[in-house]
Design a protein around this motif. Structure first.
Motif, PDB file in Angstrom:
ATOM      1  N   THR A 118       9.924  44.096 160.019  1.00  0.00           N
ATOM      2  CA  THR A 118       8.672  43.920 159.280  1.00  0.00           C
ATOM      3  C   THR A 118       8.561  44.894 158.116  1.00  0.00           C
ATOM      4  OG1 THR A 118       7.486  45.470 160.732  1.00  0.00           O
ATOM      5  CG2 THR A 118       7.342  43.124 161.294  1.00  0.00           C
ATOM      6  N   ILE A 170       5.168  46.320 156.287  1.00  0.00           N
ATOM      7  CA  ILE A 170       3.711  46.280 156.424  1.00  0.00           C
ATOM      8  C   ILE A 170       3.070  47.305 155.515  1.00  0.00           C
ATOM      9  CG2 ILE A 170       1.776  46.666 158.014  1.00  0.00           C
ATOM     10  CD1 ILE A 170       3.704  45.751 160.268  1.00  0.00           C
ATOM     11  N   ILE A 196      -6.357  39.817 154.029  1.00  0.00           N
ATOM     12  CA  ILE A 196      -5.370  39.824 155.111  1.00  0.00           C
ATOM     13  C   ILE A 196      -4.318  38.752 154.843  1.00  0.00           C
ATOM     14  CG2 ILE A 196      -5.013  39.712 157.601  1.00  0.00           C
ATOM     15  CD1 ILE A 196      -7.084  41.856 156.819  1.00  0.00           C
ATOM     16  N   ASP A 197      -3.040  39.147 154.907  1.00  0.00           N
ATOM     17  CA  ASP A 197      -1.945  38.192 154.760  1.00  0.00           C
ATOM     18  C   ASP A 197      -0.767  38.662 155.606  1.00  0.00           C
ATOM     19  OD1 ASP A 197      -0.117  36.270 154.051  1.00  0.00           O
ATOM     20  OD2 ASP A 197       0.219  37.069 152.034  1.00  0.00           O
ATOM     21  N   THR A 198      -0.703  38.147 156.837  1.00  0.00           N
ATOM     22  CA  THR A 198       0.416  38.481 157.720  1.00  0.00           C
ATOM     23  C   THR A 198       1.401  37.327 157.863  1.00  0.00           C
ATOM     24  OG1 THR A 198      -0.654  37.689 159.753  1.00  0.00           O
ATOM     25  CG2 THR A 198      -1.100  39.988 159.079  1.00  0.00           C
ATOM     26  N   ASP A 206      -4.513  36.425 161.118  1.00  0.00           N
ATOM     27  CA  ASP A 206      -5.261  36.790 159.910  1.00  0.00           C
ATOM     28  C   ASP A 206      -6.760  36.603 160.145  1.00  0.00           C
ATOM     29  OD1 ASP A 206      -2.813  37.204 158.687  1.00  0.00           O
ATOM     30  OD2 ASP A 206      -3.008  35.536 157.276  1.00  0.00           O
ATOM     31  N   VAL A 222      -4.450  44.107 154.541  1.00  0.00           N
ATOM     32  CA  VAL A 222      -3.241  44.055 155.356  1.00  0.00           C
ATOM     33  C   VAL A 222      -2.265  43.078 154.724  1.00  0.00           C
ATOM     34  CG1 VAL A 222      -2.238  43.490 157.617  1.00  0.00           C
ATOM     35  CG2 VAL A 222      -4.516  44.534 157.494  1.00  0.00           C
ATOM     36  N   SER A 223      -1.056  43.559 154.493  1.00  0.00           N
ATOM     37  CA  SER A 223       0.034  42.709 154.029  1.00  0.00           C
ATOM     38  C   SER A 223       1.213  42.929 154.960  1.00  0.00           C
ATOM     39  CB  SER A 223       0.420  43.074 152.591  1.00  0.00           C
ATOM     40  OG  SER A 223       1.576  42.358 152.210  1.00  0.00           O
ATOM     41  N   CYS A 224       1.740  41.844 155.511  1.00  0.00           N
ATOM     42  CA  CYS A 224       2.884  41.945 156.421  1.00  0.00           C
ATOM     43  C   CYS A 224       3.879  40.845 156.106  1.00  0.00           C
ATOM     44  CB  CYS A 224       2.417  41.830 157.879  1.00  0.00           C
ATOM     45  SG  CYS A 224       3.778  41.794 159.072  1.00  0.00           S
ATOM     46  N   SER A 256       5.549  40.968 163.965  1.00  0.00           N
ATOM     47  CA  SER A 256       4.475  41.098 162.975  1.00  0.00           C
ATOM     48  C   SER A 256       3.176  41.532 163.635  1.00  0.00           C
ATOM     49  CB  SER A 256       4.258  39.778 162.231  1.00  0.00           C
ATOM     50  OG  SER A 256       5.394  39.464 161.446  1.00  0.00           O
ATOM     51  N   VAL A 286       1.699  45.364 163.140  1.00  0.00           N
ATOM     52  CA  VAL A 286       0.400  45.538 162.482  1.00  0.00           C
ATOM     53  C   VAL A 286      -0.500  46.378 163.379  1.00  0.00           C
ATOM     54  CG1 VAL A 286      -1.729  44.354 161.777  1.00  0.00           C
ATOM     55  CG2 VAL A 286       0.492  43.536 160.963  1.00  0.00           C
TER      56      VAL A 286
END
Length: 190
Positions: free
Chosen positions: A11, A13, A27-29, A35, A51-53, A64, A68
């Motif tokens: 990952t 992150i 939020i974008d995982t 999300d 949050v970006s993952c 993921s 997170v």
């Protein structure tokens, strides 16, 4: 805003947060249901959260979701500790239709998780067992004592969403400033 990046083979992150924000979230995982849960958490905790993952979703969402939880827990720990002039304990019950989930937390720096939610199976294509993995990573990396217990409910989506909302409300209460309390411990340190 506090920021943290964690990059592994599984990952990449990036998380930024403002503990005393307004509940704004970006939020974008790559994991839609997750999300949605993080957006709900930010909104009800009144934490501004980005949050970006980018994870190995071709395998599954496990890395993921868990990673997170690690980074979010660590970053919140940086924002909260050392605890001084804060309530320390937080409690909330969040309801969503037929579901009610209770959350009790202690900003003790002692990592512990009690997870009693009957959420086996899937919500859409999301594997529900990952919710416990998220909360474990979150609790052990913050660290804090976290109890999540379903009082009632059948719908997995409702139970899981109520758990994120209950955590958000309990956390918001635990980090409430209290000038009279000093260090909220008989030991004088947390």
């Amino acid at each position: 805003m506090l920021e943290k990046r964690r990059t592994t083979k599984e990952t990449d992150i990036f998380i930024a947060l403002n503990l005393y924000g307004t509940g704004e979230a970006q939020i974008d995982t790559g994991v839609g249901f997750f999300d949605h849960m993080l957006e709900s958490f930010a909104r009800h905790a009144l934490i501004d959260l980005e949050v970006s993952c980018r994870g190995d979703l071709q395998i599954d969402a496990h890395h993921s979701v868990e990673d997170v939880g690690i980074v979010l827990g660590q970053l919140l720990g940086e924002a909260i500790y050392p605890v001084k002039g804060l309530e320390r304990f937080g409690n909330a019950v969040a309801v969503m239709d037929e579901a009610a989930v209770e959350c009790d937390i202690d900003l003790s720096r002692r990592a512990y998780l009690v997870f009693e939610l009957p959420v086996e199976g899937k919500v859409g294509d999301f594997d529900c067992e990952l919710i416990e993995e998220f909360f474990r990573a979150f609790a052990f990396n913050l660290p804090l004592t976290l109890h999540l217990v379903a009082r009632r409910g059948r719908n997995r989506h409702h139970l899981i969403e109520a758990s994120f909302k209950a955590l958000a409300l309990a956390l918001r209460r635990a980090v409430s400033p209290n000038d009279r309390i000093g260090v909220p411990s008989t030991k004088g340190v947390l």
